[in-house]
Design an enzyme around this catalytic site. Structure first.
Site, PDB file in Angstrom:
ATOM      1  N   HIS A 197    -106.184-114.385  57.046  1.00  0.00           N
ATOM      2  CA  HIS A 197    -106.116-113.621  58.301  1.00  0.00           C
ATOM      3  C   HIS A 197    -106.615-114.427  59.489  1.00  0.00           C
ATOM      4  O   HIS A 197    -106.119-114.260  60.607  1.00  0.00           O
ATOM      5  CB  HIS A 197    -106.873-112.309  58.144  1.00  0.00           C
ATOM      6  CG  HIS A 197    -106.245-111.404  57.128  1.00  0.00           C
ATOM      7  ND1 HIS A 197    -106.965-110.590  56.296  1.00  0.00           N
ATOM      8  CD2 HIS A 197    -104.932-111.217  56.801  1.00  0.00           C
ATOM      9  CE1 HIS A 197    -106.133-109.922  55.503  1.00  0.00           C
ATOM     10  NE2 HIS A 197    -104.902-110.298  55.800  1.00  0.00           N
ATOM     11  N   HIS A 223     -94.844-109.176  52.052  1.00  0.00           N
ATOM     12  CA  HIS A 223     -95.634-108.422  51.075  1.00  0.00           C
ATOM     13  C   HIS A 223     -96.809-107.791  51.832  1.00  0.00           C
ATOM     14  O   HIS A 223     -97.945-108.238  51.735  1.00  0.00           O
ATOM     15  CB  HIS A 223     -96.136-109.338  49.951  1.00  0.00           C
ATOM     16  CG  HIS A 223     -95.034-109.957  49.143  1.00  0.00           C
ATOM     17  ND1 HIS A 223     -94.270-111.008  49.609  1.00  0.00           N
ATOM     18  CD2 HIS A 223     -94.561-109.659  47.911  1.00  0.00           C
ATOM     19  CE1 HIS A 223     -93.376-111.334  48.683  1.00  0.00           C
ATOM     20  NE2 HIS A 223     -93.531-110.533  47.640  1.00  0.00           N
ATOM     21  N   SER A 275    -102.975-107.789  56.717  1.00  0.00           N
ATOM     22  CA  SER A 275    -102.204-108.680  57.590  1.00  0.00           C
ATOM     23  C   SER A 275    -101.425-107.925  58.665  1.00  0.00           C
ATOM     24  O   SER A 275    -101.420-108.337  59.837  1.00  0.00           O
ATOM     25  CB  SER A 275    -101.256-109.532  56.753  1.00  0.00           C
ATOM     26  OG  SER A 275    -101.969-110.270  55.798  1.00  0.00           O
ATOM     27  N   GLU A 306     -92.789-103.916  51.682  1.00  0.00           N
ATOM     28  CA  GLU A 306     -93.743-103.695  50.603  1.00  0.00           C
ATOM     29  C   GLU A 306     -93.033-102.976  49.470  1.00  0.00           C
ATOM     30  O   GLU A 306     -92.442-101.919  49.669  1.00  0.00           O
ATOM     31  CB  GLU A 306     -94.941-102.869  51.086  1.00  0.00           C
ATOM     32  CG  GLU A 306     -95.915-102.479  49.994  1.00  0.00           C
ATOM     33  CD  GLU A 306     -96.398-103.681  49.171  1.00  0.00           C
ATOM     34  OE1 GLU A 306     -96.401-103.583  47.925  1.00  0.00           O
ATOM     35  OE2 GLU A 306     -96.776-104.712  49.779  1.00  0.00           O
ATOM     36  N   GLY A 342     -89.824-108.288  49.539  1.00  0.00           N
ATOM     37  CA  GLY A 342     -89.784-109.037  50.782  1.00  0.00           C
ATOM     38  C   GLY A 342     -88.941-110.285  50.738  1.00  0.00           C
ATOM     39  O   GLY A 342     -88.389-110.706  51.755  1.00  0.00           O
ATOM     40  N   ASP A 347     -96.821-113.791  51.267  1.00  0.00           N
ATOM     41  CA  ASP A 347     -98.011-113.834  50.404  1.00  0.00           C
ATOM     42  C   ASP A 347     -97.858-112.886  49.214  1.00  0.00           C
ATOM     43  O   ASP A 347     -98.514-111.864  49.126  1.00  0.00           O
ATOM     44  CB  ASP A 347     -99.288-113.532  51.200  1.00  0.00           C
ATOM     45  CG  ASP A 347     -99.282-112.135  51.801  1.00  0.00           C
ATOM     46  OD1 ASP A 347     -98.190-111.599  52.040  1.00  0.00           O
ATOM     47  OD2 ASP A 347    -100.375-111.578  51.997  1.00  0.00           O
TER      48      ASP A 347
END
Length: 282
Positions: free
Chosen positions: A19, A42, A100, A118, A145, A165
Protein backbone atom coordinates in the site's frame (compact mmCIF):
# COMPACT_ATOMS: atom_id res chain seq x y z
CA UNK A 1 -9.71 -21.26 -5.37
CA UNK A 2 -12.16 -19.40 -3.15
CA UNK A 3 -10.69 -20.16 0.28
CA UNK A 4 -8.36 -17.15 0.55
CA UNK A 5 -9.52 -14.28 2.76
CA UNK A 6 -7.20 -11.30 2.95
CA UNK A 7 -8.71 -10.19 6.26
CA UNK A 8 -6.46 -12.70 8.05
CA UNK A 9 -3.42 -10.68 6.92
CA UNK A 10 -4.80 -7.12 6.94
CA UNK A 11 -2.20 -4.53 7.91
CA UNK A 12 0.76 -6.92 8.02
CA UNK A 13 4.25 -6.15 6.70
CA UNK A 14 3.25 -7.18 3.17
CA UNK A 15 0.33 -4.75 3.21
CA UNK A 16 2.64 -2.00 4.42
CA UNK A 17 4.94 -2.47 1.43
CA UNK A 18 2.12 -2.94 -1.08
CA UNK A 19 0.00 0.00 0.00
CA UNK A 20 2.93 2.36 0.57
CA UNK A 21 4.10 1.79 -3.02
CA UNK A 22 0.55 1.88 -4.39
CA UNK A 23 -0.02 5.30 -2.82
CA UNK A 24 3.28 6.60 -4.20
CA UNK A 25 2.33 5.45 -7.70
CA UNK A 26 -1.12 7.03 -7.49
CA UNK A 27 0.23 10.30 -6.13
CA UNK A 28 2.68 10.43 -9.03
CA UNK A 29 -0.10 9.90 -11.57
CA UNK A 30 -2.13 12.55 -9.78
CA UNK A 31 0.53 15.22 -10.27
CA UNK A 32 -0.68 15.79 -13.81
CA UNK A 33 -3.99 17.51 -14.36
CA UNK A 34 -5.14 14.62 -16.53
CA UNK A 35 -7.58 11.84 -15.60
CA UNK A 36 -6.46 8.31 -14.83
CA UNK A 37 -7.96 5.02 -13.68
CA UNK A 38 -7.13 2.58 -10.90
CA UNK A 39 -7.67 -1.06 -11.89
CA UNK A 40 -7.46 -3.78 -9.22
CA UNK A 41 -7.53 -7.44 -10.29
CA UNK A 42 -7.94 -8.94 -6.80
CA UNK A 43 -9.56 -6.18 -4.78
CA UNK A 44 -10.63 -8.14 -1.69
CA UNK A 45 -13.22 -6.62 0.63
CA UNK A 46 -11.77 -3.12 0.37
CA UNK A 47 -11.60 -2.45 4.11
CA UNK A 48 -11.05 -4.54 7.24
CA UNK A 49 -11.77 -4.47 10.96
CA UNK A 50 -8.73 -5.04 13.15
CA UNK A 51 -10.74 -5.51 16.34
CA UNK A 52 -13.05 -8.36 15.34
CA UNK A 53 -13.31 -11.23 12.89
CA UNK A 54 -10.51 -12.72 10.82
CA UNK A 55 -7.87 -10.04 11.50
CA UNK A 56 -7.82 -10.84 15.22
CA UNK A 57 -6.91 -14.52 14.73
CA UNK A 58 -3.18 -13.94 14.20
CA UNK A 59 -3.19 -10.14 14.64
CA UNK A 60 -0.60 -9.78 11.89
CA UNK A 61 -1.16 -6.01 11.86
CA UNK A 62 0.68 -5.79 15.19
CA UNK A 63 3.99 -6.41 13.39
CA UNK A 64 2.95 -4.23 10.43
CA UNK A 65 0.98 -1.00 10.51
CA UNK A 66 0.87 -0.96 14.34
CA UNK A 67 4.64 -0.51 14.48
CA UNK A 68 4.43 2.64 12.35
CA UNK A 69 1.15 4.04 13.67
CA UNK A 70 2.53 6.26 16.46
CA UNK A 71 5.95 7.08 15.04
CA UNK A 72 6.93 10.70 14.42
CA UNK A 73 10.08 10.03 12.37
CA UNK A 74 8.52 8.43 9.28
CA UNK A 75 10.07 8.98 5.84
CA UNK A 76 7.73 10.92 3.57
CA UNK A 77 6.39 7.90 1.67
CA UNK A 78 5.70 6.02 4.91
CA UNK A 79 4.00 9.11 6.33
CA UNK A 80 1.77 9.41 3.26
CA UNK A 81 0.74 5.80 3.75
CA UNK A 82 0.12 6.08 7.50
CA UNK A 83 -1.91 9.26 6.90
CA UNK A 84 -4.33 7.26 4.73
CA UNK A 85 -4.79 4.73 7.53
CA UNK A 86 -5.27 7.56 10.04
CA UNK A 87 -7.99 9.15 7.93
CA UNK A 88 -9.84 5.84 8.17
CA UNK A 89 -9.45 6.00 11.97
CA UNK A 90 -10.27 9.63 12.83
CA UNK A 91 -10.61 8.93 16.57
CA UNK A 92 -6.89 8.08 16.71
CA UNK A 93 -7.34 4.39 17.55
CA UNK A 94 -6.17 1.73 15.08
CA UNK A 95 -9.46 -0.14 14.56
CA UNK A 96 -9.78 -0.36 10.77
CA UNK A 97 -7.41 -1.00 7.91
CA UNK A 98 -7.88 0.17 4.31
CA UNK A 99 -7.40 -2.35 1.52
CA UNK A 100 -5.91 -1.40 -1.82
CA UNK A 101 -9.20 -0.02 -3.26
CA UNK A 102 -9.79 2.15 -0.20
CA UNK A 103 -6.25 3.52 -0.36
CA UNK A 104 -6.80 4.37 -4.02
CA UNK A 105 -10.16 6.05 -3.43
CA UNK A 106 -8.63 8.11 -0.62
CA UNK A 107 -5.75 9.61 -2.60
CA UNK A 108 -7.26 9.83 -6.10
CA UNK A 109 -9.12 12.93 -7.31
CA UNK A 110 -12.89 12.51 -7.10
CA UNK A 111 -13.18 12.72 -10.87
CA UNK A 112 -10.97 9.67 -11.48
CA UNK A 113 -12.39 6.17 -11.68
CA UNK A 114 -11.80 2.79 -10.04
CA UNK A 115 -12.46 -0.56 -11.69
CA UNK A 116 -12.38 -3.40 -9.16
CA UNK A 117 -12.50 -7.18 -9.61
CA UNK A 118 -12.99 -9.75 -6.86
CA UNK A 119 -13.86 -13.40 -7.37
CA UNK A 120 -14.67 -14.48 -3.80
CA UNK A 121 -18.47 -14.05 -3.43
CA UNK A 122 -18.40 -12.93 0.21
CA UNK A 123 -15.61 -10.41 -0.30
CA UNK A 124 -17.22 -9.16 -3.52
CA UNK A 125 -20.43 -8.45 -1.62
CA UNK A 126 -18.59 -6.64 1.19
CA UNK A 127 -16.66 -4.67 -1.44
CA UNK A 128 -19.97 -3.56 -2.98
CA UNK A 129 -21.21 -2.47 0.44
CA UNK A 130 -18.02 -0.57 1.25
CA UNK A 131 -18.32 1.47 -1.95
CA UNK A 132 -22.12 1.66 -2.11
CA UNK A 133 -22.11 5.46 -2.01
CA UNK A 134 -19.51 5.96 -4.72
CA UNK A 135 -21.88 6.10 -7.68
CA UNK A 136 -20.38 5.63 -11.14
CA UNK A 137 -16.87 6.44 -9.95
CA UNK A 138 -16.38 2.86 -8.72
CA UNK A 139 -17.43 -0.18 -10.74
CA UNK A 140 -17.13 -3.63 -9.17
CA UNK A 141 -17.36 -7.02 -10.82
CA UNK A 142 -17.38 -10.42 -9.18
CA UNK A 143 -14.92 -11.92 -11.60
CA UNK A 144 -11.44 -13.31 -12.04
CA UNK A 145 -9.31 -10.22 -12.38
CA UNK A 146 -6.96 -11.82 -14.89
CA UNK A 147 -9.93 -12.10 -17.24
CA UNK A 148 -11.48 -8.81 -16.19
CA UNK A 149 -8.58 -6.54 -17.08
CA UNK A 150 -8.78 -7.63 -20.71
CA UNK A 151 -12.14 -5.88 -20.99
CA UNK A 152 -11.01 -2.54 -19.49
CA UNK A 153 -7.66 -2.08 -21.23
CA UNK A 154 -6.84 0.33 -22.62
CA UNK A 155 -8.77 2.68 -20.31
CA UNK A 156 -10.38 5.71 -21.98
CA UNK A 157 -8.00 8.28 -20.42
CA UNK A 158 -4.96 6.23 -21.55
CA UNK A 159 -3.48 6.60 -18.06
CA UNK A 160 -3.84 4.00 -15.29
CA UNK A 161 -2.34 2.03 -12.46
CA UNK A 162 -3.10 -1.68 -12.70
CA UNK A 163 -2.55 -3.54 -9.41
CA UNK A 164 -2.22 -7.32 -9.66
CA UNK A 165 -2.01 -9.16 -6.34
CA UNK A 166 -3.50 -12.66 -6.45
CA UNK A 167 -3.25 -14.87 -3.35
CA UNK A 168 -0.89 -17.35 -5.06
CA UNK A 169 -2.63 -20.24 -3.27
CA UNK A 170 -3.05 -21.70 -6.74
CA UNK A 171 0.42 -22.22 -8.25
CA UNK A 172 -1.01 -21.22 -11.62
CA UNK A 173 -1.20 -17.63 -10.38
CA UNK A 174 2.54 -17.21 -10.99
CA UNK A 175 2.05 -18.10 -14.64
CA UNK A 176 -1.16 -16.07 -14.82
CA UNK A 177 0.68 -12.96 -13.62
CA UNK A 178 3.21 -13.17 -16.45
CA UNK A 179 0.67 -13.98 -19.16
CA UNK A 180 -1.72 -11.33 -17.83
CA UNK A 181 0.99 -8.69 -18.04
CA UNK A 182 1.92 -9.74 -21.57
CA UNK A 183 -1.72 -9.32 -22.60
CA UNK A 184 -1.99 -6.04 -20.73
CA UNK A 185 1.10 -4.56 -22.36
CA UNK A 186 -0.24 -5.49 -25.81
CA UNK A 187 -3.42 -3.55 -25.12
CA UNK A 188 -1.94 -0.73 -23.02
CA UNK A 189 1.83 -0.46 -23.33
CA UNK A 190 2.17 2.80 -21.39
CA UNK A 191 0.22 1.77 -18.29
CA UNK A 192 1.82 1.46 -14.87
CA UNK A 193 1.56 -2.16 -13.69
CA UNK A 194 2.30 -3.16 -10.10
CA UNK A 195 2.52 -6.82 -9.11
CA UNK A 196 2.58 -7.93 -5.49
CA UNK A 197 4.09 -11.32 -4.65
CA UNK A 198 5.08 -13.30 -1.53
CA UNK A 199 8.72 -14.12 -0.87
CA UNK A 200 8.67 -17.88 -0.47
CA UNK A 201 11.16 -20.67 -0.94
CA UNK A 202 9.33 -22.16 -3.88
CA UNK A 203 10.42 -22.58 -7.46
CA UNK A 204 7.41 -20.82 -8.99
CA UNK A 205 8.22 -17.52 -7.29
CA UNK A 206 11.92 -17.70 -8.15
CA UNK A 207 11.10 -18.45 -11.78
CA UNK A 208 8.57 -15.62 -12.06
CA UNK A 209 11.00 -12.77 -11.37
CA UNK A 210 13.26 -13.37 -14.42
CA UNK A 211 10.15 -13.69 -16.57
CA UNK A 212 8.87 -10.33 -15.34
CA UNK A 213 12.20 -8.69 -16.14
CA UNK A 214 11.94 -9.87 -19.75
CA UNK A 215 8.54 -8.31 -20.40
CA UNK A 216 8.44 -5.63 -23.15
CA UNK A 217 8.00 -2.61 -20.89
CA UNK A 218 9.98 0.62 -20.96
CA UNK A 219 11.34 0.00 -17.47
CA UNK A 220 10.95 -2.15 -14.37
CA UNK A 221 11.53 -1.88 -10.65
CA UNK A 222 11.72 -4.69 -8.09
CA UNK A 223 11.35 -3.91 -4.39
CA UNK A 224 11.34 -6.58 -1.70
CA UNK A 225 11.04 -6.27 2.08
CA UNK A 226 12.29 -9.33 4.00
CA UNK A 227 11.25 -9.08 7.65
CA UNK A 228 13.18 -12.21 8.63
CA UNK A 229 15.47 -14.84 7.23
CA UNK A 230 13.97 -17.82 5.38
CA UNK A 231 12.93 -20.62 7.72
CA UNK A 232 15.11 -23.69 8.05
CA UNK A 233 12.29 -26.01 7.00
CA UNK A 234 11.63 -24.02 3.82
CA UNK A 235 8.05 -23.13 4.69
CA UNK A 236 6.40 -19.79 5.35
CA UNK A 237 6.63 -16.27 3.92
CA UNK A 238 9.69 -14.31 5.02
CA UNK A 239 8.80 -11.16 3.11
CA UNK A 240 7.06 -9.80 0.06
CA UNK A 241 7.80 -7.86 -3.08
CA UNK A 242 6.42 -5.41 -5.59
CA UNK A 243 7.43 -5.57 -9.25
CA UNK A 244 6.49 -2.44 -11.20
CA UNK A 245 6.49 -1.99 -14.96
CA UNK A 246 6.78 1.58 -16.30
CA UNK A 247 7.60 2.85 -12.82
CA UNK A 248 7.96 6.62 -12.17
CA UNK A 249 11.54 7.85 -12.34
CA UNK A 250 11.19 9.19 -8.79
CA UNK A 251 10.39 5.82 -7.21
CA UNK A 252 13.92 4.38 -6.83
CA UNK A 253 15.09 7.32 -4.73
CA UNK A 254 11.90 7.24 -2.65
CA UNK A 255 12.37 3.55 -1.87
CA UNK A 256 16.09 4.00 -1.18
CA UNK A 257 15.02 6.34 1.61
CA UNK A 258 12.12 4.21 2.83
CA UNK A 259 13.09 0.53 2.66
CA UNK A 260 15.96 0.74 5.21
CA UNK A 261 13.53 2.36 7.65
CA UNK A 262 11.01 -0.45 7.13
CA UNK A 263 13.73 -3.06 7.67
CA UNK A 264 14.69 -1.35 10.93
CA UNK A 265 11.17 -1.06 12.32
CA UNK A 266 9.37 -4.07 10.82
CA UNK A 267 12.25 -6.55 10.89
CA UNK A 268 11.76 -9.61 13.11
CA UNK A 269 15.32 -10.89 13.25
CA UNK A 270 18.90 -10.00 12.31
CA UNK A 271 18.39 -11.29 8.76
CA UNK A 272 15.76 -8.69 7.88
CA UNK A 273 16.77 -6.95 4.64
CA UNK A 274 15.55 -5.38 1.42
CA UNK A 275 16.16 -5.68 -2.32
CA UNK A 276 15.85 -2.78 -4.74
CA UNK A 277 16.62 -3.32 -8.41
CA UNK A 278 15.79 -1.39 -11.56
CA UNK A 279 16.10 -2.08 -15.26
CA UNK A 280 15.32 -0.58 -18.62
CA UNK A 281 14.98 3.15 -19.15
CA UNK A 282 14.41 4.18 -15.53
Amino acid sequence: MLSYRHAFHAGNHADVLKHLIEIELLNYLGQKDKPYWYIDTHAGAGAYSLTEGYATKNAEFETGIARLWQRDDLPEAARNYVDVVKRMNPDGELKFYPGSPWCAADVMPESDKLRLFELHPSDAQILQENFSGSGRRVQIQQANGFDGIKAVLPPPPRRALVLIDPPYEDKRDYHNVVTGLKEGLKRFATGVYAVWYPCLQRAEMKEMIPELKKLPAKSWLRAELHVQGPSADGFGMHGSGMFILNAPWTLPQTLNETLPYLVQHLGLDAKASFILETGGDL
